[in-house]
Design a protein around this motif. Structure first.
Motif, PDB file in Angstrom:
ATOM      1  N   SER A 268       0.876  -1.580  -0.143  1.00 25.01           N
ATOM      2  CA  SER A 268       0.078  -0.009  -0.015  1.00 25.01           C
ATOM      3  C   SER A 268       0.770   1.341   0.074  1.00 25.01           C
ATOM      4  O   SER A 268       2.047   1.164   0.096  1.00 25.01           O
ATOM      5  CB  SER A 268      -0.876  -0.131   1.139  1.00 25.01           C
ATOM      6  OG  SER A 268      -0.318  -0.075   2.601  1.00 25.01           O
ATOM      7  N   VAL A 269       0.272   2.491  -0.384  1.00 16.80           N
ATOM      8  CA  VAL A 269       0.904   3.518  -0.253  1.00 16.80           C
ATOM      9  C   VAL A 269       0.506   4.450   0.815  1.00 16.80           C
ATOM     10  O   VAL A 269      -0.689   4.665   1.080  1.00 16.80           O
ATOM     11  CB  VAL A 269       0.654   4.331  -1.702  1.00 16.80           C
ATOM     12  CG1 VAL A 269       1.154   5.745  -1.569  1.00 16.80           C
ATOM     13  CG2 VAL A 269       1.083   3.632  -2.645  1.00 16.80           C
TER      14      VAL A 269
ATOM     15  N   TYR B 180       5.845  10.141  -0.393  1.00 17.23           N
ATOM     16  CA  TYR B 180       5.232   8.865  -0.011  1.00 17.23           C
ATOM     17  C   TYR B 180       6.042   7.546   0.214  1.00 17.23           C
ATOM     18  O   TYR B 180       7.293   7.933  -0.371  1.00 17.23           O
ATOM     19  CB  TYR B 180       4.250   8.645  -1.052  1.00 17.23           C
ATOM     20  CG  TYR B 180       3.007   9.760  -1.423  1.00 17.23           C
ATOM     21  CD1 TYR B 180       1.880   9.486  -0.732  1.00 17.23           C
ATOM     22  CD2 TYR B 180       3.183  11.124  -1.874  1.00 17.23           C
ATOM     23  CE1 TYR B 180       0.925  10.481  -0.801  1.00 17.23           C
ATOM     24  CE2 TYR B 180       2.270  11.962  -1.939  1.00 17.23           C
ATOM     25  CZ  TYR B 180       1.042  11.817  -1.410  1.00 17.23           C
ATOM     26  OH  TYR B 180       0.073  12.646  -1.408  1.00 17.23           O
ATOM     27  N   VAL B 181       5.852   6.826   0.921  1.00 13.62           N
ATOM     28  CA  VAL B 181       6.022   5.600   1.140  1.00 13.62           C
ATOM     29  C   VAL B 181       5.432   4.231   0.899  1.00 13.62           C
ATOM     30  O   VAL B 181       4.206   4.423   0.568  1.00 13.62           O
ATOM     31  CB  VAL B 181       6.532   5.358   2.639  1.00 13.62           C
ATOM     32  CG1 VAL B 181       7.561   6.398   3.098  1.00 13.62           C
ATOM     33  CG2 VAL B 181       5.459   5.183   3.557  1.00 13.62           C
ATOM     34  N   VAL B 182       6.039   3.607   0.565  1.00 14.78           N
ATOM     35  CA  VAL B 182       5.563   1.987   0.044  1.00 14.78           C
ATOM     36  C   VAL B 182       5.453   0.950   1.159  1.00 14.78           C
ATOM     37  O   VAL B 182       6.659   0.681   1.566  1.00 14.78           O
ATOM     38  CB  VAL B 182       6.156   1.408  -1.145  1.00 14.78           C
ATOM     39  CG1 VAL B 182       5.284   0.351  -1.641  1.00 14.78           C
ATOM     40  CG2 VAL B 182       5.802   2.429  -2.426  1.00 14.78           C
ATOM     41  N   ASN B 183       4.269   0.607   1.678  1.00 12.29           N
ATOM     42  CA  ASN B 183       4.620  -0.529   2.733  1.00 12.29           C
ATOM     43  C   ASN B 183       4.191  -1.758   1.975  1.00 12.29           C
ATOM     44  O   ASN B 183       3.059  -1.884   1.241  1.00 12.29           O
ATOM     45  CB  ASN B 183       3.418  -0.051   3.887  1.00 12.29           C
ATOM     46  CG  ASN B 183       3.452   1.025   4.273  1.00 12.29           C
ATOM     47  OD1 ASN B 183       4.653   1.729   4.844  1.00 12.29           O
ATOM     48  ND2 ASN B 183       2.561   2.018   4.557  1.00 12.29           N
ATOM     49  N   MET B 184       4.721  -2.774   2.728  1.00  8.24           N
ATOM     50  CA  MET B 184       4.371  -3.911   2.232  1.00  8.24           C
ATOM     51  C   MET B 184       4.450  -5.161   3.193  1.00  8.24           C
ATOM     52  O   MET B 184       5.217  -4.990   4.040  1.00  8.24           O
ATOM     53  CB  MET B 184       5.667  -4.516   1.149  1.00  8.24           C
ATOM     54  CG  MET B 184       7.107  -4.281   1.509  1.00  8.24           C
ATOM     55  SD  MET B 184       8.113  -4.805   0.195  1.00  8.24           S
ATOM     56  CE  MET B 184       9.851  -4.405   1.092  1.00  8.24           C
TER      57      MET B 184
ATOM     58  N   GLN C 136       3.264   3.363  -8.370  1.00  8.14           N
ATOM     59  CA  GLN C 136       3.613   2.470  -9.459  1.00  8.14           C
ATOM     60  C   GLN C 136       4.516   1.191  -8.697  1.00  8.14           C
ATOM     61  O   GLN C 136       4.182   0.069  -9.007  1.00  8.14           O
ATOM     62  CB  GLN C 136       4.248   2.981 -10.586  1.00  8.14           C
ATOM     63  CG  GLN C 136       5.053   2.192 -11.602  1.00  8.14           C
ATOM     64  CD  GLN C 136       5.830   3.053 -12.539  1.00  8.14           C
ATOM     65  OE1 GLN C 136       6.108   4.225 -12.349  1.00  8.14           O
ATOM     66  NE2 GLN C 136       6.409   1.962 -13.404  1.00  8.14           N
ATOM     67  N   LEU C 137       5.354   1.459  -7.870  1.00  7.73           N
ATOM     68  CA  LEU C 137       5.857   0.579  -7.193  1.00  7.73           C
ATOM     69  C   LEU C 137       5.146  -0.363  -6.396  1.00  7.73           C
ATOM     70  O   LEU C 137       5.323  -1.594  -6.320  1.00  7.73           O
ATOM     71  CB  LEU C 137       7.025   1.149  -6.233  1.00  7.73           C
ATOM     72  CG  LEU C 137       7.960   0.144  -5.345  1.00  7.73           C
ATOM     73  CD1 LEU C 137       8.604  -0.685  -6.477  1.00  7.73           C
ATOM     74  CD2 LEU C 137       8.988   0.983  -4.579  1.00  7.73           C
ATOM     75  N   SER C 138       3.935   0.160  -5.685  1.00  8.94           N
ATOM     76  CA  SER C 138       3.197  -0.485  -4.943  1.00  8.94           C
ATOM     77  C   SER C 138       2.384  -1.763  -5.826  1.00  8.94           C
ATOM     78  O   SER C 138       2.213  -2.897  -5.562  1.00  8.94           O
ATOM     79  CB  SER C 138       2.204   0.130  -4.274  1.00  8.94           C
ATOM     80  OG  SER C 138       1.070  -0.268  -3.535  1.00  8.94           O
TER      81      SER C 138
END
Length: 623
Positions: free
Chosen positions: A251-252, A266-270, A333-335
């Motif tokens: 998620s973002v 922004y960060v990408v949480n996984m 996009q990365l998420s």
């Protein structure tokens, strides 16, 4: 050498290079002497891929769309254009490829787009000529977003590249371990054997697609060399630690500083599945503790490193976040790419069949006939409007057609481009006839305007060109910009139209600058065009010129010569006229006749002649 000869010579060299390249390609084999046709005109191969997930779960629509995009990128990277890829029924991907499908393309279409997490053993310049470089950028911070790695810090992988290609036997792997486990930890420098270092330096990431297929086919338990999608860095990665199927979700979120305030990024949480939590935690702990060759790991999707974050904190709970001054679009996009890794799709060929042309050669012939009719109408109009000057238009259109044919043939046979001519492309060529004719009309009308203003024909060509070329450049620039935007925002056959439109716009400039203008410069130095023959299209009388027409040797063209007075006789030379006027003035003084100018002295072809006559009469009277 005059500039016009240089321009014509450059055009001849260009045509010889294009024609010679096609001839050499056909002679050596592999090239076709004509542009290849697209799916709508030639037909091709249709493959239907039925997708399934490894765990039997439902197929996500976003995953299908990601798979479609990845397949499209893979096919385009192999030089297969005009390929139509669509999602059908939510579970099938339909691929229509023009022409016969070769084995290499067939295997690429069947390949599953997989994701993996591998430790980074080293980073070098994309062509292998430079030293190690710092990746910087994103960071992995466990449950919290880490800070961006500074690019000024030294690259931790720099030391292991000293003594590259060493023959030290201690670097050679020992006997393989039992039970299929890795011989060394995936982040160990022991994987940097002379063989893998040689492969690293020989790989060229300036063309990422060239290394992409090799990276995708590498075994999961061996190190691999990979590139980033932009081709700016080359990575040496250790064996796979976590597969993309182990991602439970991503998620973002907005990035915040320790004080809880938003940073604007922004960060990408996984999140990882339970079976991968320990493996990912062990890798991040080892990289954070300095046990690895570097402190970063690479996320590899479809053979390319989409991100290589630096570990800021170990991730032991199965959750991690990736930061790095991401915009919302970049983070999304990365998420999406990470989320797609949670559902790696396996493709099974449901059917493969040959399909006929959707339009066929009849439509191609009709399109070419329509183009010829349009070309004939343009030539007919040119002859009606410009008379013999239309021969320049006809020759220019012929050169334009030849250059278009040669250019599209070369682009069609180059593997990295693989252009195919569709019916939309034929429409683009027909539209190009109008653009080319428009350039000629602008040029010719500028020249004729200069002649109407009183310039000589040769001077009118040069001055008219100076004014016309700016208009032509502005017009073609707008056309080229429209073609680029349309190509970037469209898909399928519309892109084919935009591509041909852009190519023909550039060729229009080539023809006008290297052929039309130089040829007209040559023609106006002939007697037929330079003297303004009535059928030349440059006759000052037919253009309605109302200023003196200098004919050389001190002589002006009379009104009758220019078609303004039918009964006017040719003017006598200026010196003879002055002598005659002097004699008539002296005769009037002897006879005592009134000092009335002779009728011939009153008839002038312009205001300038009248001034000369008045001066001559005054001089004669004073005598």
């Amino acid at each position: 050498m005059p500039a016009r000869r240089i321009a014509l010579l450059a055009l001849a060299v260009l045509i010889l290079l294009l024609g010679g390249g096609i001839g050499a390609g056909v002679w050596k084999g592999g090239w076709q002497p004509a542009p290849k046709l697209a799916l709508d005109l030639e037909g091709g191969t249709q493959i239907i891929l039925q997708t399934t997930t490894r765990d039997g779960s439902a197929i996500d629509a976003a995953a299908m769309e990601q798979a479609r995009e990845i397949i499209g990128q893979r096919v385009n990277a192999m030089g297969v254009s005009e390929t139509e890829i669509s999602v059908q029924g939510g579970t099938n991907i339909v691929i229509d490829v023009p022409g016969q499908l070769d084995q290499k393309t067939s295997e690429a279409l069947r390949q599953t787009a997989s994701m993996s997490f591998r430790p980074v053993l080293g980073i070098v310049a994309p062509e292998g000529s430079g030293g190690a470089s710092d990746e910087g950028g994103a960071s992995d911070g466990g449950a919290e977003a880490g800070e961006e790695t500074s690019s000024s810090e030294p690259d931790p992988s720099q030391l292991q590249f000293e003594g590259l290609l060493s023959e030290d036997s201690s670097l050679a792997p020992a006997d393989a371990p039992a039970d299929g486990e890795l011989q060394f930890p995936a982040w160990s420098m022991e994987w940097m054997t002379p063989e893998i270092q040689t492969e690293l330096m020989e790989a060229d990431c300036t063309d990422p697609s060239a290394q992409q297929e090799k990276t995708s086919e590498a075994p999961a338990d061996e190190p691999v060399v990979a590139c980033d999608p932009e081709g700016t860095q080359k990575f040496l990665l250790g064996p796979e630690v976590v597969a993309g199927s182990s991602i439970a979700g991503s998620s973002v979120a907005a990035d915040v500083n320790p004080g809880g305030q938003s940073t604007g990024y922004y960060v990408v949480n996984m999140q990882f599945k339970k079976d991968a939590t320990k493996s990912f935690g062990d890798m991040t702990s080892a990289l954070y503790g300095g046990e690895g060759a570097t402190g970063a790991f690479g996320i590899v999707l479809d053979g390319q490193v989409i991100s290589a974050p630096e570990v800021q904190d170990p991730s032991l709970g199965g959750e991690a976040s990736i930061s790095g001054n991401f915009s919302q679009e970049d983070a999304s996009q990365l998420s999406d790419q990470l989320r797609f890794g949670a559902l790696p799709l396996e493709f099974e060929v449901a059917s493969e069949s040959q399909i006929s042309a959707t339009l066929g050669t009849d439509q191609l012939e009709m399109g070419l006939i329509a183009g010829l009719i349009g070309l004939a109408l343009v030539v007919a109009y040119a002859f009606a409007q410009y008379r013999a000057l239309a021969s320049v238009t006809t020759a220019s259109l012929a050169i334009m057609g030849l250059l278009t044919y040669l250019t599209l043939t070369v682009l069609s046979n180059i593997p990295d481009i693989g252009y195919r001519l569709s019916l939309a492309g034929v429409v683009g060529m027909i539209v190009a006839i109008a653009f080319t004719a428009d350039s000629f009309i602008v040029y010719f009308e500028r020249v004729r305007d200069e002649i109407r203003d009183g310039r000589g024909i040769v001077a009118a060509v040069d001055h008219g060109w100076d004014r016309a070329k700016r208009t032509i450049l502005a017009s073609d620039s707008v056309n080229l910009l429209a073609a680029v935007v349309l190509y970037a925002l469209s898909t399928g056959s519309v892109r084919g139209f935009a591509f041909v439109l852009g190519v023909t716009t550039v060729l229009d400039l080539v023809v006008v600058f290297l052929f039309t203008h130089p040829v007209l410069q040559v023609l106006v130095r002939t007697r037929f065009f330079g003297k303004g023959h009535p059928w030349s299209g440059l006759d000052p009388a037919m253009l309605g010129r109302s200023v003196p027409s200098y004919a050389g040797r001190g002589r002006f063209r009379s009104l009758a010569e220019r078609g303004d007075e039918d009964d006017e006789t040719a003017r006598e030379p200026l010196a003879a006229r002055k002598a005659r006027l002097a004699r008539e003035a002296a005769e009037r003084e002897r006879t005592g006749s009134p000092s009335t100018p002779a009728p011939e002295a009153r008839r002038t072809s312009s205001g300038a002649d009248a001034t000369d006559t008045t001066d001559d009469d005054s001089e004669g009277t004073s005598r």
